[in-house]
Write an enzyme that holds these catalytic residues in place. Structure first.
Site, PDB file in Angstrom:
ATOM      1  N   SER A 264       0.842  -1.186   0.000  1.00 52.20           N
ATOM      2  CA  SER A 264       0.000   0.000   0.000  1.00 52.20           C
ATOM      3  C   SER A 264       0.882   1.244   0.000  1.00 52.20           C
ATOM      4  O   SER A 264       1.674   1.437  -0.917  1.00 52.20           O
ATOM      5  CB  SER A 264      -0.950  -0.038   1.193  1.00 52.20           C
ATOM      6  OG  SER A 264      -1.967   0.921   1.042  1.00 52.20           O
TER       7      SER A 264
ATOM      8  N   ASP B 243      -9.575  -3.627  -5.583  1.00 54.22           N
ATOM      9  CA  ASP B 243      -8.997  -2.809  -4.511  1.00 54.22           C
ATOM     10  C   ASP B 243      -9.687  -1.446  -4.441  1.00 54.22           C
ATOM     11  O   ASP B 243      -9.783  -0.738  -5.443  1.00 54.22           O
ATOM     12  CB  ASP B 243      -7.493  -2.627  -4.759  1.00 54.22           C
ATOM     13  CG  ASP B 243      -6.742  -2.147  -3.533  1.00 54.22           C
ATOM     14  OD1 ASP B 243      -7.357  -1.479  -2.684  1.00 54.22           O
ATOM     15  OD2 ASP B 243      -5.542  -2.452  -3.429  1.00 54.22           O
TER      16      ASP B 243
ATOM     17  N   HIS C 227      -7.942  -4.865  -1.488  1.00 51.25           N
ATOM     18  CA  HIS C 227      -6.703  -4.372  -0.904  1.00 51.25           C
ATOM     19  C   HIS C 227      -5.982  -5.413  -0.052  1.00 51.25           C
ATOM     20  O   HIS C 227      -4.762  -5.439  -0.018  1.00 51.25           O
ATOM     21  CB  HIS C 227      -7.018  -3.143  -0.048  1.00 51.25           C
ATOM     22  CG  HIS C 227      -5.841  -2.265   0.205  1.00 51.25           C
ATOM     23  ND1 HIS C 227      -5.115  -1.667  -0.805  1.00 51.25           N
ATOM     24  CD2 HIS C 227      -5.251  -1.871   1.367  1.00 51.25           C
ATOM     25  CE1 HIS C 227      -4.141  -0.942  -0.285  1.00 51.25           C
ATOM     26  NE2 HIS C 227      -4.193  -1.047   1.018  1.00 51.25           N
TER      27      HIS C 227
END
Length: 708
Positions: free
Chosen positions: A561, A646, A681
């Site tokens: 991330s 995501d 995610h």
């Protein structure tokens, strides 16, 4: 689509076009080649950039050409990773062999029931259950293994039992995009109510009478939390009342209940400001503002007895605790009184009030610890014996008790749940996480301090097998995050022994951008100081190599991330220092994303990265954005992962980055791109699935570094 996919495979196996990377040996498969299509990205002040891979963005996720490209990347990844597949399977088996399959959590008592989650052997998901604390049979609340059957992705965001113990509200996601569906179960009959609410955030709060639910409604495009709504059982969702609507798109909103269950609070929060509005849970019709929002002023509040306890940065960079009685709460912060003063060396991260005392989570010397403060003023920090560790308050669901429950972790010590009696000083162990076949005495953890190029000392948590020799020959696995003030604590993982037993060193670099060393640590690692995060990571690597923990170039770096942004920046800035880089769901197209307010979460991030509509921030962000700084140089081996669904970092950011890397990088080091087509995610759901995914990139890293 089949024709297009076949054509794409033909282009992937053809000789790379002019400007692409140096051709790999003929025995290796050739990677897919993404088409280049002219596209201009403009700023409000007139700057223009070319983005030849912008076409890979498809918000519907249905574009056949885009899907064909991602499918081809997965096929290429399968072929490139085939030699490491046996090692990946070995690593996976080793990891799950350290997991007790029929495990359960320590029960937590709430309103006469003991709540817990348990795994059955072989199950990917827990069964959520409860028993009356007076005894009785188990009552299954959510049979998640059964609920997940036939679904490519399944996740329960949060759940809440009504105050009368009658109803269970829970949030369910079957896509991975964190757009949850709220459902209600009658625990008396076991039946699901017809009430269904879509596109909500992951949690909800019951009114005291157990008939009204307060939840967060999301914007369907930007996925921003926009409104707090109230749903009355038995009524259609279309009639739900809007309790609060947030107009400022830089704020997230949430709803929760105070520790003593007396108040329901709506919380609005941005990077540099927040505010709370609270109403009695018995009559949640009028929400009263505790203190108005003000830039660079943050606070959080909780309630026990007849007073509010407030954590705030008001004239306190590392935060302090204040209090105000119920009778003066309406006066705002003018009535707040200091309870725990500010410290230059101790950062107050969290707290929980109990009847007669406070439990405080604080950071000192890079470690997270727990301290008890009684109403009489007695302060008692919980002691630890290891140089690098993390404590966290856990499972304290009731306030009228002398017992405080917390967990303890280190890179060597499995998660251990304790509770301590504030009145007697007694401490008892509730659970040591079982790790079959693991012997902590075989490993050593260290805390070292690397000096960054500007003289700042960076804490680093290390673990390695006992008998390890610092002779400069070993391989190193280094991880970091370094954004949003989120600290990366040295916690135990069942994965790490597989690295350590093969002679590797595992390191967590506590770089600026987190809050391991206080709020100033965060301030020095975001906005116009963001590059400190990247150079800190590189300087930690060089320090560890210089100190003999690893050989130069025999280093694997990993981040996800915003930590994936770190990996992209490091790959551009110091590719020669790393043998392999793993970037999971990486935020790598910083400028284009932050220029587009329609992309989920963009507007919430302006105070983290800057708003590129301002040329000063635009120029700075452009100078480090990984996508914009890909050059014709030799990059280390790269493993990049993303999820098509995501919601945090859109799939097209890493897709574009990979495409540009393929076109510009030199040398023959492999670049593989794994796209999870059924997840978001966090990757695939389920406890074993994430270890299987992890084993793939671990095997890639170990094979690249020639770790046996």
């Amino acid at each position: 689509m089949k024709t297009l996919l076949a054509a794409l495979f033909l282009s992937a196996s053809a000789v790379a076009t002019a400007g692409a990377q140096t051709s790999a040996p003929a025995t290796l498969p050739q990677p897919p080649v993404a088409a280049k299509k002219p596209h201009e990205v403009k700023t409000p002040f007139g700057a223009v950039r070319q983005d030849e891979y912008y076409w890979l963005r498809d918000d519907t996720r249905k574009n056949p050409e885009m899907l064909a490209y991602l499918t081809a990347e997965n096929a290429y990844a399968d072929r490139m990773l085939a030699p490491a597949r046996p090692l990946a399977e070995t690593l996976y088996r080793e990891t799950i062999g350290r997991i007790k399959q029929d495990d359960s959590t320590v029960p937590s008592r709430t309103r006469g029931y003991l709540y817990y989650a348990r795994f059955d052997t072989g199950a990917n998901y827990t069964i959520l259950a409860r028993k009356a604390d007076s005894g009785g049979t188990e009552e299954i609340l959510l049979d998640q293994p059964k609920m997940a059957e036939g679904k490519g992705f399944f996740q329960i965001g949060d759940w809440e039992v009504s105050m009368d113990n009658r109803y269970l509200a829970y949030a369910e996601d079957t896509v991975g995009r964190r757009q949850y569906t709220l459902r209600i179960k009658d625990l008396k009959t076991g039946a699901l109510l017809p009430d269904t609410i879509g596109n909500m955030d992951g949690g909800a709060v019951w009114s005291a009478d157990g008939r009204t639910l307060f939840y967060v409604d999301k914007d369907p495009v930007t996925l921003l939390s926009k409104r707090i709504k109230a749903h009355v059982i038995g009524t259609p969702a279309s009639s739900d009342r809007v309790v609060y609507e947030e107009k400022d798109d830089s704020f997230y909103i949430g709803v929760g209940r105070t520790s003593d269950d007396k108040f329901i609070c709506i919380v609005m929060e941005s990077t540099v400001s927040n505010e709370a509005r609270c109403a009695p849970a018995a009559d949640p019709t009028r929400f009263t503002l505790l203190a108005p929002r003000e830039r660079e002023f943050k606070y959080s509040a909780d309630h026990v007895g007849n007073r509010w306890i407030i954590r705030t940065n008001w004239n306190a960079k590392n935060y302090k605790l204040m209090s105000v009685g119920d009778g003066n709460a309406a006066r705002g912060r003018a009535a707040w009184k200091d309870l725990v003063p500010h410290s230059d060396t101790v950062f107050i991260e969290n707290f929980q009030p109990f009847t007669g005392f406070l439990a405080i989570e604080e950071r000192a010397g890079g470690n997270k610890r727990v301290r008890i403060l009684t109403d009489a003023g007695k302060s008692s920090p919980v002691q630890a014996d290891e140089p690098a560790y993390a404590m966290s308050l856990s499972g304290n669901s009731e306030v009228d008790t002398p017992w405080v429950r917390y967990t303890y972790d280190s890179l060597v010590t499995p998660t251990t749940t304790y509770e301590t009696n504030v009145k007697t000083g007694e401490r008892r162990t509730l659970k040591v996480q079982p790790v079959p076949g693991y012997d902590p005495s075989r490993y050593v953890t260290e805390r070292v301090w690397a000096t960054a190029r500007d003289g700042t000392r960076i804490p680093v948590s290390l673990v390695y097998a006992k008998g390890f020799r610092k002779d400069g020959s070993a391989a190193l696995f280094q991880q970091a995050y370094g954004s949003y003030g989120s600290s990366t604590d040295p916690r135990f993982s069942p994965v790490n022994p597989s690295l350590l037993d093969r002679g590797m060193v595992y390191a967590i670099a506590h770089i600026r951008g987190g809050q391991e060393m206080g709020r100033g640590w965060y301030d020095d690692g975001h906005l116009l100081n963001k590059k400190n995060s990247f150079t800190d990571f590189i300087d930690v690597t060089r320090y560890l190599v210089d100190q003999g923990y690893a050989r130069k170039g025999r280093v694997a770096a990993m981040g996800g991330s915003a930590g994936g942004l770190l990996m992209g920046a490091v790959a551009n800035m110091a590719p020669q220092d790393y043998g392999v880089i793993v970037a999971q769901v990486p935020f790598v197209d910083v400028v284009t994303t932050m220029l587009d307010a329609s992309i989920p979460l963009t507007t919430n991030e302006y105070d983290e990265w800057g708003n590129p509509a301002d040329k000063r921030y635009y120029d700075y962000m452009l100078s480090y954005s990984p996508y914009d700084n890909v050059t014709a140089q030799a990059y280390p081996a790269l493993y990049v992962g993303t999820g098509l669904w995501d919601s945090q970092v859109q799939y097209y950011e890493p897709a574009k980055w990979v495409a540009r890397l393929r076109a510009r990088k030199t040398g023959n080091n492999p670049l593989v791109f794994r796209v999870n087509m059924e997840a978001g995610h966090g990757g695939k759901s389920g406890r074993f699935e994430r270890y299987r995914q992890q084993s793939e990139w671990m095997a890639f890293a170990l094979t690249t570094l020639k770790v046996d």
